[in-house]
Design an enzyme around this catalytic site. Structure first.
Site, PDB file in Angstrom:
ATOM      1  N   HIS A 180       0.993  -1.355  -0.164  1.00 21.81           N
ATOM      2  CA  HIS A 180      -0.081  -0.092  -0.011  1.00 21.81           C
ATOM      3  C   HIS A 180       1.173   1.428  -0.168  1.00 21.81           C
ATOM      4  O   HIS A 180       0.283   2.473  -0.210  1.00 21.81           O
ATOM      5  CB  HIS A 180      -0.992   0.169   1.200  1.00 21.81           C
ATOM      6  CG  HIS A 180      -0.506   0.294   2.479  1.00 21.81           C
ATOM      7  ND1 HIS A 180      -0.035  -0.589   3.410  1.00 21.81           N
ATOM      8  CD2 HIS A 180      -0.073   1.575   3.169  1.00 21.81           C
ATOM      9  CE1 HIS A 180       0.309  -0.002   4.541  1.00 21.81           C
ATOM     10  NE2 HIS A 180       0.331   1.290   4.393  1.00 21.81           N
ATOM     11  N   ASP A 210       0.108  -7.586   1.428  1.00 27.26           N
ATOM     12  CA  ASP A 210       0.519  -5.936   1.524  1.00 27.26           C
ATOM     13  C   ASP A 210       1.950  -5.993   1.679  1.00 27.26           C
ATOM     14  O   ASP A 210       2.332  -5.201   2.503  1.00 27.26           O
ATOM     15  CB  ASP A 210      -0.253  -5.603   2.750  1.00 27.26           C
ATOM     16  CG  ASP A 210      -0.242  -3.885   2.904  1.00 27.26           C
ATOM     17  OD1 ASP A 210       0.101  -3.414   1.629  1.00 27.26           O
ATOM     18  OD2 ASP A 210      -0.302  -3.238   3.856  1.00 27.26           O
ATOM     19  N   SER A 283       4.426   2.575   8.287  1.00 26.87           N
ATOM     20  CA  SER A 283       4.084   1.292   7.381  1.00 26.87           C
ATOM     21  C   SER A 283       5.459   0.950   6.340  1.00 26.87           C
ATOM     22  O   SER A 283       6.168   1.859   5.624  1.00 26.87           O
ATOM     23  CB  SER A 283       2.943   1.653   6.199  1.00 26.87           C
ATOM     24  OG  SER A 283       1.870   2.038   6.877  1.00 26.87           O
TER      25      SER A 283
END
Length: 543
Positions: A180, A210, A283
């Protein structure tokens, strides 16, 4: 009389001296041997404080454990500072900045803010445009705002900026991060801890886990993070998260593993939960244990505000390593396929199937042409183990199957009608369905449908008997396809009397029909019936 009183007083005095000597208040007559044998007051008190032993149980010999003795394989040690560990690990963590071109249309007063961009984009690219009720730009079209108000402003483009982190996994420049973060990026810029900047390219990405693998080119060997073993990580272990939250710079936070095996809605979820502070920008960064090994890739937080609430999630490195190796070798992930739909074994279902407790994965349906069907697995079987690994619930089976090499034979233990049996299954390859939208870049050339090849999984989803052809998966509201009465699950058989047997046929015939800007005749199959319908070009008035 006086003599008697003196004699009594003397006797009392001598008795007190003897008593003090016996309790060790001071040596009596220089006798060191007696004083050393006599217990002190503290010894007497501690002796009185010791609990009495439990009465013996006949036939049982109990050996008490030493106080505070660690259990077998227990992790022991005292951490006084994370500084040496951080100093060694932080050079292998990078900041990842991405740029994506975004097209918007309809009523607009200016582009919306993208990730990591609080100002709504650059002024050079339409960012920070006029607000509602703003004045007309000098030299602009006086009817421009009126067109926008009625949704006729056309398409505009602006640059959307995003921010994440990553961890260097090889000295030649491979970096592991989140899908992402880099999945839709037009540009990827990587900044090292020593401030050097590089442009990166995507090697591969996997939306289901992901994860994304990117690479930078440099002649210098890069610092590399050591990948650990997430399976051996225990709840309560200390962990450290490193990344660039909110673009404030490389940041270190610490916490513990709060839970393992968390499910957030995906087929292959097995997240590590931690209370180490994770925020937007973290992230793709690493979650590290106290040995300096990466045990997870930070990916998500549970928050009502968008900031850390003490519940963060990381992808276990055991799963990430397998995905990374496949992305590096093939640019995509090849997953095993069993060919079953499964569901949870609830307490009521367990009782109905004669099981002592709810466990395993209940087979709701099995593709007769799939690996499970060919091996004899049937609807109603409960899978208890797969390739020697126990299946505690329905969430564990998909991950076990996905990580199994294609064409490998594995034992699958099932319960059927109360009887245990083991079946040999040859694992197939999970085919990811190709998806295409019936769109044309020409104005008004959008049919508003999404189609894909019919895979066994899609056939099960829409209850299709056919395993070949093209099926409509989505229909946009108020689109030409919706006006024509098309529905998800319809199988497209023909376009303008041309047979459609694969996605490539559909794309070619749809583009040809859209380029002519004329109504297209579609023959579709719905259930056991076939019907014709006409799809008109987008933007054409509907009578």
């Amino acid at each position: 009389m006086v003599k008697k009183i003196a004699a009594v007083a003397g006797g009392v005095f001598i008795g007190l001296i003897i008593a003090f000597a016996r309790v060790g208040a001071f040596p009596f007559w220089g006798s060191d041997s007696d004083a050393s044998k006599a217990p002190s007051a503290q010894q007497a008190q501690s002796a009185q404080a010791e609990p009495l032993p439990a009465p013996p149980v006949p036939g049982i010999h109990v050996v008490p454990a030493a106080p505070n003795a660690p259990e077998p394989n227990e992790k022991v040690g005292v951490i006084t500072s994370f500084a040496p560990l951080v100093k060694r690990m932080i050079p292998a963590v990078v900041s990842v900045r991405v740029v994506q071109d975004v097209k918007v249309s309809g009523m607009l007063a200016g582009p919306q803010a993208g990730p990591g961009d609080d100002n709504g984009g650059d002024n050079d690219n339409g960012g920070g445009g006029e607000g509602q009720g703003g004045g007309m730009p000098p030299g602009g079209d006086p009817f421009d705002q009126l067109r926008r108000y009625f949704g006729q402003g056309g398409q505009r483009e602006y640059k959307q900026h995003g921010l994440g982190s990553g961890v260097i996994v090889s000295a030649d420049g491979y970096i592991l991060t989140n899908n992402h973060v880099v999945g839709n990026a037009e540009e990827i810029h990587v900044t090292l801890e020593d401030k050097r900047e590089f442009t990166a390219k995507v090697i591969g990405k996997d939306a289901k886990t992901d994860l994304g693998l990117i690479k930078i080119d440099t002649k210098d060997a890069l610092p590399v993070a050591t990948l650990g073993d997430s399976n051996s990580t225990d709840v309560g272990d200390w962990v450290i998260a490193i990344g660039n939250p909110f673009d404030v710079g490389m940041t270190v936070t610490a916490g513990i593993v709060s839970a393992k095996g968390r499910i957030l809605g995906g087929d292959y979820d097995d997240f590590i939960q931690t209370d180490a502070s994770i925020n937007p920008g973290n992230s793709g960064g690493p979650l590290i244990n106290t040995r300096g090994e990466v045990i997870g890739i930070n990916t998500a937080i549970y928050s009502r505000t968008g900031a850390n609430n003490g519940i963060g999630f990381a992808i276990p490195i055991d799963m990430a390593r397998n995905v990374m190796d496949q992305l590096k070798a093939h640019g995509r992930v090849v997953r095993g396929w069993l060919g079953v739909e499964i569901q949870e074994v609830t307490p009521d279902l367990a009782q109905s199937f004669g099981m002592p407790k709810p466990e395993g994965a209940l087979v709701a349906s099995a593709d007769k042409d799939g690996p499970a069907g060919k091996a004899g697995i049937e609807r109603g079987d409960i899978v208890l183990s797969f390739n020697g690994h126990p299946v505690d619930d329905e969430h564990e089976l998909p991950a076990l199957v996905a990580q199994t090499p294609i064409n490998q034979k594995v034992p699958v233990e099932v319960v059927r009608n109360g009887k245990h049996m083991t079946l040999e299954v040859t694992i197939g390859e999970r085919k990811e369905p190709q998806v295409a939208s019936a769109k044309s870049e020409e104005p008004g050339g959008n049919w508003g449908m999404q189609v894909g090849d019919i895979t066994p999984e899609i056939a099960q989803q829409f209850h299709l008997e056919n395993t070949k052809g093209v099926v409509i998966q989505k229909v946009a509201p108020d689109s030409p396809s919706a006006e024509a009465g098309l529905q998800p699950g319809d199988v497209v058989l023909e376009i303008n009397h041309n047979k459609i047997s694969a996605l490539a046929d559909f794309v070619a015939k749809a583009k040809q029909a859209q380029s002519e800007k004329k109504p297209a005749l579609l023959l579709v199959q719905r259930g056991g019936a076939t019907l014709y319908t006409v799809v008109k070009p987008g933007g054409e008035a509907q009578g």
